[in-house]
Structures are given as structure tokens and as C-alpha cells.
Design a protein around this motif. Structure first.
Motif, PDB file in Angstrom:
ATOM      1  N   PHE A   1      35.715 -34.523 -12.549  1.00 37.40           N
ATOM      2  CA  PHE A   1      34.973 -35.636 -11.953  1.00 37.40           C
ATOM      3  C   PHE A   1      35.065 -35.617 -10.434  1.00 37.40           C
ATOM      4  CE2 PHE A   1      35.939 -36.703 -16.234  1.00 37.40           C
ATOM      5  CZ  PHE A   1      34.842 -37.427 -16.679  1.00 37.40           C
ATOM      6  N   TRP A   2      34.001 -36.069  -9.817  1.00 37.94           N
ATOM      7  CA  TRP A   2      33.950 -36.241  -8.369  1.00 37.94           C
ATOM      8  C   TRP A   2      33.793 -37.731  -8.129  1.00 37.94           C
ATOM      9  CZ3 TRP A   2      31.681 -32.648  -4.269  1.00 37.94           C
ATOM     10  CH2 TRP A   2      31.355 -33.338  -3.087  1.00 37.94           C
ATOM     11  N   MET A   3      34.753 -38.351  -7.505  1.00 31.87           N
ATOM     12  CA  MET A   3      34.658 -39.793  -7.281  1.00 31.87           C
ATOM     13  C   MET A   3      35.069 -40.141  -5.860  1.00 31.87           C
ATOM     14  SD  MET A   3      36.183 -41.210 -10.908  1.00 31.87           S
ATOM     15  CE  MET A   3      35.851 -42.953 -10.779  1.00 31.87           C
ATOM     16  N   GLU A   4      34.347 -41.101  -5.292  1.00 26.70           N
ATOM     17  CA  GLU A   4      34.704 -41.577  -3.952  1.00 26.70           C
ATOM     18  C   GLU A   4      35.184 -43.014  -4.025  1.00 26.70           C
ATOM     19  OE1 GLU A   4      31.225 -38.903  -2.014  1.00 26.70           O
ATOM     20  OE2 GLU A   4      31.620 -40.835  -1.011  1.00 26.70           O
ATOM     21  N   PHE A   5      36.255 -43.283  -3.298  1.00 25.53           N
ATOM     22  CA  PHE A   5      36.880 -44.608  -3.319  1.00 25.53           C
ATOM     23  C   PHE A   5      36.934 -45.181  -1.914  1.00 25.53           C
ATOM     24  CE2 PHE A   5      38.514 -42.351  -6.932  1.00 25.53           C
ATOM     25  CZ  PHE A   5      38.615 -43.316  -7.925  1.00 25.53           C
ATOM     26  N   GLU A   6      36.843 -46.494  -1.841  1.00 23.59           N
ATOM     27  CA  GLU A   6      37.079 -47.168  -0.564  1.00 23.59           C
ATOM     28  C   GLU A   6      38.565 -47.093  -0.251  1.00 23.59           C
ATOM     29  OE1 GLU A   6      35.771 -51.173  -1.030  1.00 23.59           O
ATOM     30  OE2 GLU A   6      33.660 -50.654  -0.716  1.00 23.59           O
ATOM     31  N   ALA A   7      38.916 -46.580   0.903  1.00 29.26           N
ATOM     32  CA  ALA A   7      40.318 -46.531   1.337  1.00 29.26           C
ATOM     33  C   ALA A   7      40.309 -46.314   2.846  1.00 29.26           C
ATOM     34  CB  ALA A   7      41.079 -45.420   0.624  1.00 29.26           C
TER      35      ALA A   7
ATOM     36  N   LYS B   1      35.633 -41.032   7.653  1.00 25.02           N
ATOM     37  CA  LYS B   1      36.152 -42.074   8.527  1.00 25.02           C
ATOM     38  C   LYS B   1      35.161 -43.221   8.681  1.00 25.02           C
ATOM     39  CE  LYS B   1      38.841 -40.053  11.904  1.00 25.02           C
ATOM     40  NZ  LYS B   1      39.236 -39.673  13.265  1.00 25.02           N
ATOM     41  N   ASP B   2      33.886 -42.869   8.857  1.00 24.52           N
ATOM     42  CA  ASP B   2      32.887 -43.902   9.131  1.00 24.52           C
ATOM     43  C   ASP B   2      32.648 -44.794   7.922  1.00 24.52           C
ATOM     44  OD1 ASP B   2      32.643 -42.818  11.648  1.00 24.52           O
ATOM     45  OD2 ASP B   2      31.118 -41.377  10.981  1.00 24.52           O
ATOM     46  N   LYS B   3      32.572 -44.160   6.754  1.00 16.55           N
ATOM     47  CA  LYS B   3      32.358 -44.943   5.535  1.00 16.55           C
ATOM     48  C   LYS B   3      33.663 -45.555   5.025  1.00 16.55           C
ATOM     49  CE  LYS B   3      30.119 -42.586   2.356  1.00 16.55           C
ATOM     50  NZ  LYS B   3      29.555 -41.401   1.705  1.00 16.55           N
ATOM     51  N   GLY B   4      34.790 -45.027   5.535  1.00 10.00           N
ATOM     52  CA  GLY B   4      36.085 -45.531   5.073  1.00 10.00           C
ATOM     53  C   GLY B   4      36.379 -45.159   3.630  1.00 10.00           C
ATOM     54  N   THR B   5      35.973 -43.939   3.254  1.00 10.67           N
ATOM     55  CA  THR B   5      36.170 -43.522   1.859  1.00 10.67           C
ATOM     56  C   THR B   5      36.943 -42.213   1.765  1.00 10.67           C
ATOM     57  OG1 THR B   5      34.086 -42.300   1.873  1.00 10.67           O
ATOM     58  CG2 THR B   5      34.015 -44.583   1.075  1.00 10.67           C
ATOM     59  N   VAL B   6      37.579 -42.015   0.621  1.00  9.14           N
ATOM     60  CA  VAL B   6      38.176 -40.712   0.308  1.00  9.14           C
ATOM     61  C   VAL B   6      37.576 -40.210  -0.997  1.00  9.14           C
ATOM     62  CG1 VAL B   6      40.348 -41.195   1.488  1.00  9.14           C
ATOM     63  CG2 VAL B   6      40.167 -41.670  -0.948  1.00  9.14           C
ATOM     64  N   THR B   7      37.447 -38.878  -1.087  1.00  7.27           N
ATOM     65  CA  THR B   7      36.869 -38.259  -2.267  1.00  7.27           C
ATOM     66  C   THR B   7      37.962 -37.571  -3.062  1.00  7.27           C
ATOM     67  OG1 THR B   7      34.834 -37.877  -1.068  1.00  7.27           O
ATOM     68  CG2 THR B   7      35.166 -36.548  -3.052  1.00  7.27           C
ATOM     69  N   LEU B   8      37.983 -37.852  -4.355  1.00  7.68           N
ATOM     70  CA  LEU B   8      38.923 -37.183  -5.241  1.00  7.68           C
ATOM     71  C   LEU B   8      38.120 -36.377  -6.252  1.00  7.68           C
ATOM     72  CD1 LEU B   8      41.339 -40.182  -5.953  1.00  7.68           C
ATOM     73  CD2 LEU B   8      41.572 -38.401  -4.202  1.00  7.68           C
ATOM     74  N   ILE B   9      38.453 -35.108  -6.381  1.00  7.23           N
ATOM     75  CA  ILE B   9      37.844 -34.304  -7.437  1.00  7.23           C
ATOM     76  C   ILE B   9      38.989 -33.931  -8.355  1.00  7.23           C
ATOM     77  CG2 ILE B   9      36.524 -32.233  -8.001  1.00  7.23           C
ATOM     78  CD1 ILE B   9      35.293 -32.338  -5.252  1.00  7.23           C
ATOM     79  N   PHE B  10      38.889 -34.304  -9.599  1.00  8.24           N
ATOM     80  CA  PHE B  10      40.059 -34.153 -10.465  1.00  8.24           C
ATOM     81  C   PHE B  10      39.652 -33.845 -11.895  1.00  8.24           C
ATOM     82  CE2 PHE B  10      39.489 -38.144 -12.715  1.00  8.24           C
ATOM     83  CZ  PHE B  10      38.681 -38.845 -11.837  1.00  8.24           C
ATOM     84  N   GLN B  11      40.614 -33.312 -12.607  1.00 11.45           N
ATOM     85  CA  GLN B  11      40.440 -33.037 -14.018  1.00 11.45           C
ATOM     86  C   GLN B  11      41.088 -34.176 -14.797  1.00 11.45           C
ATOM     87  OE1 GLN B  11      42.448 -29.475 -15.291  1.00 11.45           O
ATOM     88  NE2 GLN B  11      41.082 -29.193 -17.029  1.00 11.45           N
ATOM     89  N   ALA B  12      40.358 -34.744 -15.729  1.00 10.59           N
ATOM     90  CA  ALA B  12      40.908 -35.838 -16.534  1.00 10.59           C
ATOM     91  C   ALA B  12      41.772 -35.220 -17.617  1.00 10.59           C
ATOM     92  CB  ALA B  12      39.781 -36.666 -17.131  1.00 10.59           C
ATOM     93  N   ILE B  13      43.054 -35.097 -17.294  1.00 10.17           N
ATOM     94  CA  ILE B  13      43.923 -34.318 -18.177  1.00 10.17           C
ATOM     95  C   ILE B  13      45.100 -35.127 -18.701  1.00 10.17           C
ATOM     96  CG2 ILE B  13      45.344 -33.378 -16.302  1.00 10.17           C
ATOM     97  CD1 ILE B  13      45.233 -30.706 -17.855  1.00 10.17           C
TER      98      ILE B  13
END
Lengths: 465, 282
Positions: free
Chosen positions: B15-21, B54-66
Motif C-alpha cells: 500500500f501507498w498511503m499519505e498521512f498528515e504529520a 513540507k508544504d502539504k505537511g504529509t509523509v508517505t508510507l509504502i508498506f506491506q500489510a504483513i
């Protein structure tokens, strides 16, 4: 006056029941118990107990109020210098502090200051509560921003004193919950987490802002805090990296630091089914070390169902843990191997721990700490079979903040260099205290440092208004 | 709370997900990681960031749901939130002191190799990328890599896409062809990184491995993440996460990382009738 030579006994859970649960061990005084014990205080004019207390609690005064059954007044006196009485009453090493200096201790037991303190705090929590606590809106600190890094005992105490002076206080915490070692280190059965949450809640009601998940030195730098308008910063980040022995096999699977084992249980609540953090249920566990943290780890392992052994290189007299903790551990069935030292940890082909090889020790001449130096007896090696080993050997200092803060001087041991009286560091406006400076010590010493720093910060901010 | 602002499924379990952080995004650099917790009952799980804005204030996590927590994470939809993201933790990737680098990613590791490779490009280096996957269905970020690096080599174990080879074989072939790398960076399963190191060691190429170990606090307090490195104990959270691959005791690392495999397996195999995925308490 109560001339009874011994302390009024504190009811406790039966050892063979409590070693299967995480509920609090010592059940606390009833009001009658507290009054009875309070009457043992002779109100001596020199008050040696007060000088033995790092936060100078007005001990004879609050005890006198308890003896008169004026619990609210007792609470006022107690909290005028100690913002965390329910915590101190439970985890302070009173035998080395207030009670260690008590005149009654010369012929019999000292007055049970800790037990009375706990009663007064618990009684207030139960009967008055903090619902009526109002935000502090006035005071010499009004409108002046203060940053506190770390919400352990040093940070909470510093925050408590500064909010009472009207400062605008923000506490930054690196974990997802406030309390530092009070929540991740000290187990529920010694210090219920509801009590920590209550004390934090009281500060919040007074107006302290808590910001979780901020690792100062990574998420934010000290310099930025000043840019954001904070006038002073207190660093109370606690002790750092767990120490190991540097012996063979220490990174095998099933070797933990006490910090990891305790954090899984206390902070992450891995022992409860509805929390996700896993923890292994071992049949047998060996704990290395004999400080308070070692006792906590051993007593947790026992509660997780393991046959639990403590290995310590010196003798009973030299064990650094509080006498009460050692007694509790013994009562709960923990097996002690004194004058034994691990020399290596052995594992199977899958790198799982299978046994600890130890050597017997004898005590030689006193060393730098004044304790007799343990010396290995050649040829006395033997093995203890085990599924897990927990190293409880203290911590070395964490330099996340020093690395990222230009001009912040460190001590030779790697702690933050701070004036003992005021907590002032090499940077004007930056103060520090507690384990971050001294290395692992006690909750009350950290509180004392937080308190002293708060006074110095107040003076500095008033002078530089 | 950290809201999901973007979600894309990359393969059956990636999955590719972006979170506010915003705090994290402000400081994040390639190679650094975060620790997240899904809810009040959640574990603290470290994940290397795939990107940050930085501008959007987000980080992207790409991870395996394991495991349990990554499965719960993968079930969230845009607009929903998790309770904690803390970071950036660890040290950023070193980008100075060399000119031509080969990045070797294996499986999920490719997601974590992506920001590293882009970081090298941004620093003006020449970057070759070897991306290895078990099979075609598991391929992620192919287009992104193609667009971003100088030479992109796709390999699969079964030959269903790209070249049929292991990443290690491809790396050795490239070196044999005469490619001159002054550094190799590898992100992937420890066993792959161990073998990458064995190849580069023969050729005297300094190799950096990005390690992911079991952690709780991520600030040097718990010691759970420790590895044996050049005979000493090091902490992945504060000393790493990148280390000279030739000095890592790979067997110890592999064994320590497998410690909670049984629990992970149990969570994976339990299909909850309420959630359609992992078990949910309450």
C-alpha cells in the motif's frame, strides 16, 4: 502521642496471590491507620526529615494535621512543595531520606512518612478530586512561554511549579503518553498508571499544555523553541541507552534490556489481551542486576508466569534496590543467586537463548563506590538453563539533544552539564535536571532537580522580562 | 491524530498511503523513519518514510500489510486517522563523498529504497537501481524508478517481468560488465542484503544496508533494536538505520527479527468476521 515502636502495618496483597496479578501490592492505610501512624511523630524542633527530602516537604506540619484528622489542610501543606505526592508516597526511597533521618528511628521504626503521604494524596484524590481545579490565569509568569522537554518526574515537577506562578507552560513528550519512567518503567503493581494520569490531568487543568510524539533533537531543536517564543527551556529527558555487559551472546534472541521488557509490559500493556504489542510467556527467566529496575523486571517476569531468577555479582548487603523491593521480590518467590556473575550467554542453532554461564564471586577490598569489589573464583563456572535473560545494569546517557544543540556542554560521563543548585546549562535560558544530567537515579531526585530549576528559571525570566 | 490524505493499493498486500504529520514532514530527510501507532491498543511500529512533503505537511508510507498493525493501517480509508506518528527518527542517508551509486532493492525494500535513490539524484549523483521482486504481481514503483534514476534494472525470481534473476546476480553481472560503483546501498530482506554484501566485498565496494529491526521507543531507550556490529552492540534507532553491511552480524539480525513471527502468523491467519481482516478487540 503514640509510643508504639513499630510502624503501623500497611495491608498488602498476599504474596502468592499478587505474584499472579498486576494490581497494586501495598493497599494503603485506612484513615484510622494514618492517624495512628501520624501520632507517632514527636514533632521534634530540628526536623531532620525535612532536610532529608529533596523537595523539602514540610513533613512534621502535614503529619500534625493528619493526627488532627484535618486531611484537607494536610494536603495543602504537602502540595505546597510537592506536586506529585501520590507518586512519592509510593516510590520514594524514604528509608534513605526523610525516614532515614527520623528521630523515632533511633529506637524502633521511624515514622512511616511515605505511607502517611500516600494516604493524604489518595484521600484527597478520592474525596476531593481534581474536578474543581481551575486554570491558573494570574501570576508573575503571565504571558511568558516556557518549554519543558520530557514529562517524567523532573519535567512534571518543573511544569507544576511554573504553572503555579502563572507561566504559559508547554511540555513536549517523545512517547505517546505522559509520565516518562513513571509509565514505561515502574510497573502498575508499584505505581498504578491511573495515578500518573491523574497527576498529569491536574496539571492540564491548571493550564499546562502537553504535546506528545515530539522528540526534541529530531522533530524539533532547542534553538527553534526560542524562535517560537519560549523564554526558557528545561531538559528533563531522562536516562538513555540501556547498558549491557559486553559478554558473548548478549544479542541472542531472548535477551532483553530491562527497559525493553518493562516498556512492553508497562507502557504498551502487552500483558493485557486487548493490546497489540506482543510479549513472550517464558517458562524461566534470569534477571542480571539487583537495582530497583531489576526487581521490577523480576517481579513482572514472575507475574507473566515464569520461574524467575536474579543473578547478582555482589552480596545481599550491596544490592542497590530498596530493602522493601527485595523483600517483596523474595516473598513473591523470586530466587536470588548472589555472588554470581554471568560470563557468557549460550544459544541454540537458531540463536535462541538456552543458558547463562555464571562464575561464583567472592568479595575483596572496597572499590571506588565503597562497596567490596567482587572477584571471580577461578574454576567455579556453572550454567543456569533459561529461556530468557533480562539485563538490568543501568543506562548510559542519551545524546540526541546534545548532538543537535550547539554550545550545550556535556559532562565527562556524557550527561548534560548543569549546575547542581539551579540546573543552569552552558546556554543561557536552557536548564536541565534529572537522569539526563546524572544518569539513572531516583524519581524524587529528579523531582528535586525539576523544582530547583523551576525556581532558577523563574528568577531568570523575571530578571529578563 | 494523523489523517489519511491519499491511498493507493500497489499490489495484493502493498500500500501507498499519505498521512498528515506536519512536524515530521518539516524535518524529514531520505533514509529516516517514523514510528506509528494505529489506535490506543496499537503497537509502536517503525517504518522508513517513502517521501515527505513540507508544504502539504504529509509523509508517505509504502508498506506491506504483513503484521497486525500494518494490516490495520491498510484497512484505513482517506479521511480516517491513526493516533500517533513520531519522527523523523534515525540518521539521514549519507549522500556525500561518492559519485556513482547502485541501489539494490528487494521486495518491500524497494519502497524504502525509493526515497534513498531520489535523495542521491537530488544530490547530483549518478544512480543505478536494481529492483527485485518474487513475481510480476508484486512489482511496485516501476514507473517512478524509471523516471527518476539513470539506469533501472527490473528483475523477478520467476522471470514473469523484467529479467529472470536475483538482485544479487544482476548486481554481479553489472559489476562484471565493467560498471564502476563507488557505493552500493541495499534495502530489502536481511538475507538479500547479506548476499549483496558478499558480492560487493569481493569487489571492494563500500556497501550500506538500511536496517529495519524490532523497536519500541525509537529514541535509544529500549534497546530492542540492537544489532551486533563490528563485534559491538549498536542501536538501529539512534546509530542507524544505515550501517556498513560488511560489519553487520547478519545471522544475529535475522534471528532477532524473527522473534515475534509466530504472533505475526497468528494475526495473519485469523480472519475476523467483523472487519474482514485482522481481529478487532472491544
Amino acid at each position: 502521642m503514640n509510643k508504639q515502636k513499630h510502624k503501623t502495618p500497611m495491608p498488602a496483597q498476599d504474596p502468592n496471590i499478587r505474584n499472579n496479578n498486576f494490581d497494586e501490592v501495598a493497599l494503603g492505610y485506612t484513615k484510622e491507620d494514618a492517624i495512628n501512624e501520624a501520632k507517632r511523630c514527636i514533632g521534634c524542633p530540628k526536623m531532620p526529615c525535612v532536610s532529608g527530602c529533596p523537595v523539602n516537604v514540610r513533613i512534621p506540619e502535614f503529619i500534625a494535621k493528619v493526627a488532627e484528622d484535618k486531611m484537607d489542610e494536610a494536603y495543602e501543606i504537602l502540595t505546597s512543595t510537592n506536586s506529585l505526592p501520590a507518586i512519592c508516597g509510593r516510590v520514594c526511597p524514604q528509608e534513605n531520606q526523610c525516614e532515614g533521618k527520623c528521630v523515632r528511628g533511633k529506637a524502633g521504626d521511624p515514622v512511616g512518612v511515605g505511607r502517611i503521604e500516600r494516604f493524604v494524596a489518595d484521600y484527597h484524590m478520592e474525596n476531593v478530586g481534581n474536578d474543581g481545579v481551575e486554570p491558573v490565569t494570574e501570576g508573575p509568569g503571565k504571558g511568558i512561554k516556557v518549554a519543558i522537554i520530557g514529562s517524567g518526574p523532573a519535567g512534571l515537577t518543573c511544569a507544576g511549579d511554573l504553572i503555579n506562578l502563572g507561566y504559559d507552560v508547554t511540555v513536549f513528550e517523545s512517547l505517546h503518553k505522559e509520565g516518562g519512567v513513571l509509565v514505561y518503567g515502574i510497573p502498575e503493581f508499584r505505581l498504578p498508571k491511573d495515578i500518573v494520569a491523574y497527576e498529569v490531568g491536574t496539571l492540564e487543568k491548571k493550564g499546562v499544555k502537553f504535546v506528545r510524539n515530539v522528540v526534541v533533537g529530531k522533530t524539533m531543536y532547542i534553538k527553534e523553541l526560542f524562535d517560537k517564543g519560549f523564554k526558557t527551556v528545561f531538559i528533563g529527558t531522562g536516562a538513555g541507552l540501556p547498558m549491557f555487559m559486553n559478554i558473548e551472546g548478549e544479542n541472542l534472541v531472548g535477551v532483553y534490556s530491562a527497559n525493553e521488557y518493562l516498556t512492553r509490559i508497562n507502557l504498551m500493556k502487552a500483558y493485557l489481551n486487548d493490546y497489540d504489542t506482543p510479549i513472550k510467556k517464558h517458562d524461566k527467566v534470569v534477571i542480571v542486576g539487583a537495582g530497583n529496575v531489576a526487581m521490577d523486571a523480576a517481579r513482572c517476569a514472575k507475574r507473566m508466569g515464569a520461574e524467575t531468577h536474579v543473578v547478582y555479582r555482589r552480596g545481599r548487603e550491596e544490592m542497590p534496590a530498596r530493602a522493601e523491593e527485595i523483600e517483596h521480590a523474595e516473598e513473591e518467590g523470586i530466587i536470588f543467586h548472589l555472588l554470581n556473575n554471568p560470563v557468557r550467554i549460550l544459544g541454540d542453532e537458531k540463536n535462541n537463548v538456552t543458558k547463562v554461564e555464571c562464575v561464583q564471586m567472592e568479595l575483596g577490598e572496597p572499590d571506588a563506590s565503597g562497596r567490596r569489589r567482587p572477584v571471580a573464583i577461578p574454576g567455579s563456572e556453572f550454567c543456569i538453563e533459561t529461556d530468557a535473560v533480562i539485563m538490568a545494569l543501568g543506562t548510559r546517557l542519551n545524546n540526541l539533544i546534545c548532538e543537535t544543540t550547539e554550545g550545550l556542554e556535556m559532562t565527562e560521563r556524557g550527561g548534560i552539564k548543569a549546575d547542581e543548585e539551579t540546573g543552569a546549562t552552558s546556554i543561557p535560558g536552557v536548564y536541565a535536571g534529572g537522569d539526563a544530567c546524572t544518569g539513572a537515579a531516583t524519581v524524587i531526585k529528579a523531582m528535586g532537580a525539576g523544582k530547583n530549576a523551576a525556581a532558577a528559571m523563574h528568577e531568570y525570566m523575571q530578571a529578563n522580562k | 491524530m494523523h489523517k489519511v490524505v491519499y491511498k493507493k493499493q500497489l499490489s495484493h498486500d502493498m500500500f501507498w498511503m499519505e498521512f498528515e504529520a506536519p512536524y515530521v514532514a518539516e524535518k524529514a530527510k531520505p533514509g529516516q523513519f517514523i514510528i506509528f501507532r494505529v489506535d490506543e491498543y496499537g503497537e509502536r511500529i517503525p517504518l522508513t518514510m517513502a517521501a515527505s512533503d513540507k508544504d502539504k505537511g504529509t509523509v508517505t508510507l509504502i508498506f506491506q500489510a504483513i503484521g497486525r498493525s500494518t494490516m490495520l493501517l491498510s484497512q484505513l480509508e482517506v479521511g480516517e486517522s491513526i493516533v500517533d506518528i513520531v519522527g523523523p527518527l534515525g540518521n539521514p542517508t549519507e549522500v556525500e563523498g561518492f559519485k556513482k551509486v547502485c541501489v539494490v532493492g528487494g521486495g518491500t525494500g524497494n519502497a524504502l529504497a525509493y526515497p534513498v535513490a531520489m535523495g542521491f539524484k537530488a544530490a547530483g549523483l549518478e544512480v543505478d537501481m536494481i529492483s527485485g521482486f518474487k513475481t510480476k504481481d508484486l512489482i511496485v514503483l516501476e514507473e517512478e524508478f524509471k523516471a527518476g534514476v539513470d539506469n533501472f534494472y527490473l528483475v523477478t525470481d520467476d522471470g514473469s517481468a523484467g529479467e529472470k534473476a536475483f538482485t544479487t546476480q544482476k548486481l554481479e553481472a553489472l559489476i562484471d560488465e565493467g560498471k564502476q560503483y563507488d557505493r552500493v546501498v541495499t534495502v530489502g530482506p536481511p538475507i538479500m542484503m547479506k548476499f549483496v554484501n558478499e558480492i560487493t566485498k569481493k569487489h571492494g565496494i563500500k556497501t550500506i544496508a538500511s536496517l529495519a529491526t524490532i523497536m519500541i521507543d525509537g529514541t535509544g531507550m529500549c534497546g530492542g533494536c540492537r544489532i551486533t556490529y563490528d563485534g559491538e552492540t549498536k542501536y538501529v534507532c539512534v546509530d542507524g538505520p544505515e550501517f556498513d553491511a560488511s560489519l553487520v552480524d547478519w545471522d544475529v539480525l535475522i534471528a532477532r527479527n524473527a522473534y515475534y513471527m509466530e504472533e505475526e502468523e497468528r494475526d495473519r491467519n485469523h480472519v475476523c468476521r467483523l472487519t474482514g481482516g485482522v481481529r478487532y478487540y472491544e
